[in-house]
Design an enzyme around this catalytic site. Structure first.
Site, PDB file in Angstrom:
ATOM      1  N   HIS A   1       0.795  -1.242   0.000  1.00 22.36           N
ATOM      2  CA  HIS A   1       0.000   0.000   0.000  1.00 22.36           C
ATOM      3  C   HIS A   1       0.817   1.277   0.000  1.00 22.36           C
ATOM      4  O   HIS A   1       0.386   2.283  -0.552  1.00 22.36           O
ATOM      5  CB  HIS A   1      -0.901   0.046   1.244  1.00 22.36           C
TER       6      HIS A   1
ATOM      7  N   SER B   1       1.115  -7.821  -3.517  1.00 21.88           N
ATOM      8  CA  SER B   1       1.674  -8.598  -2.409  1.00 21.88           C
ATOM      9  C   SER B   1       1.363 -10.084  -2.550  1.00 21.88           C
ATOM     10  O   SER B   1       1.632 -10.862  -1.653  1.00 21.88           O
ATOM     11  CB  SER B   1       1.165  -8.060  -1.061  1.00 21.88           C
TER      12      SER B   1
ATOM     13  N   GLU C   1      -7.219  -2.243  -3.697  1.00 20.00           N
ATOM     14  CA  GLU C   1      -6.716  -3.601  -3.487  1.00 20.00           C
ATOM     15  C   GLU C   1      -6.460  -4.381  -4.785  1.00 20.00           C
ATOM     16  O   GLU C   1      -5.481  -5.106  -4.881  1.00 20.00           O
ATOM     17  CB  GLU C   1      -7.671  -4.406  -2.596  1.00 20.00           C
TER      18      GLU C   1
END
Ligand code: PHE
Ligand code: CO
Length: 336
Positions: free
Chosen positions: A180, A242, A223
């Site tokens: 993030h 990620s 996201e």
């Protein structure tokens, strides 16, 4: 579809924490004595425990702000960061958007050791005015929105254990910091995140349905968003960058739909919290995201309240279709 390294993606989905009763957070062995509560943001910081509810055991976190216990990270913690950092950076070459990699480098994030929040904050303070705050884990929605509205980004202070390298059921420091934080250095994206926080506080006062609409927007942008750069699709969503498997899947697999960004369409679209996404929405620029979310959402929430949601796999006649998913391997049980 098998469960892969997906579960860190539940980040956005605070309302669904209870559904993850079987994926209970396991505390790092060394947690005790490592938490420094430097400031309490809530009236009564909650204890860290698992509460028995009608949905089973649900993890509960303190909402206190925790100073990053950098000196307490073990060799193993740094090694975990290192393994994940190297692996993802390799996969993300030519896949992540340009800003993501550039900003990681500007922050000096590297494989060598876990970054210090202090150092990240020094650059953020001089640039977009954001600050990282250490937290224990997922926060209740309103706390989360208020932090964002005030340009505070909550980052989980602990990193996953070695046996969780490929799969963790909730966001850890790797997801939050690696995933993030880089885009908080981008002025437009930084403004978008703060505006989202203010919008969240507002939606919280509107209705539970409004919050669902807004959460879908977070999910499909912050996201799991894709962006078109120099004619090619690139990743900017933190849940993707990620994740080893999804970083490849989202761009290269035939299975998922890839559809042009459309704000109301996204706010009506269910999503998956337990498998790769069935649909990704593609923006042309962060400015487009900012512009599309500028209008007051209250009338939009009212309009959407009268309309049914779309399944995660839906393709509509009105969609700007970039790729129609083959649907291969899609789970057929219900979307979130
Ligand atoms: N404009 C939105 C509202 O009025 C707030 C918002 C901004 C939501 C940016 C998401 C992203 O509620
Ligand atoms: Co997240």
């Amino acid at each position: 579809m098998q469960k892969h390294d997906l579960a860190q993606q539940i980040c956005a989905n605070r309302a669904l924490i209870g559904k993850f009763a079987s994926l209970l957070r396991t505390e790092p062995a060394s947690i005790k004595g490592r938490i420094h509560r430097v400031e309490s943001m809530s009236v009564e910081p909650r204890r860290i425990e698992n509460q028995l509810t009608d949905k089973g055991f649900v993890p509960v976190y303190t909402t206190a702000i925790i100073e990053q216990p950098w000196d307490s990270y073990t060799e193993q913690d740094h090694a975990t960061w290192s393994i994940l950092f190297k692996r993802q950076r390799e996969i993300l070459k030519g896949r992540a958007c340009a800003e993501f990699i550039d900003n990681q480098e500007r922050f000096g994030m590297a494989a060598g050791q876990i970054p210090r929040f202090e150092e990240i904050n020094a650059l953020l303070a001089k640039t977009t005015g954001w600050q990282l705050i250490g937290v224990e884990g997922l926060l209740p929605e309103l706390d989360f929105f208020e932090h964002l509205a005030n340009r505070r980004f909550p980052v989980t202070w602990w990193i996953r254990r070695p046996e969780q390298i490929d799969y963790i059921a909730e966001p850890d420091m790797f997801h939050d910091l690696f995933g993030h934080v880089p885009l908080l250095l981008n002025p437009v994206f930084a403004d978008y995140m703060a505006a989202y926080g203010r919008g969240g506080v507002k939606a919280h006062g509107v209705s539970a349905e409004a919050l669902v609409n807004l959460t879908r927007l977070y999910w499909y942008t912050v996201e799991f968003g894709l962006i078109r750069q120099d004619g090619a699709l690139r990743i900017y969503g933190s849940g993707i960058v990620s994740s080893k498997g999804e970083s490849i899947h989202c761009l290269e697999s035939d299975a998922p739909n890839r559809i042009g960004f459309d704000i109301k369409r996204i706010m009506r679209t269910r999503y998956r919290i337990d498998t790769f996404q069935k649909t990704y929405f593609v923006i042309d620029s962060f400015e487009q995201l900012m512009e599309a979310t500028r209008p007051d959402f209250v009338p939009i929430y009212a309009e959407l309240a009268t309309q049914p949601a779309y399944p995660a796999a839906a393709v509509l006649e009105t969609d700007t279709l970039i790729h129609r998913g083959s649907g291969e391997g899609w789970a057929t049980d219900a979307d979130a």
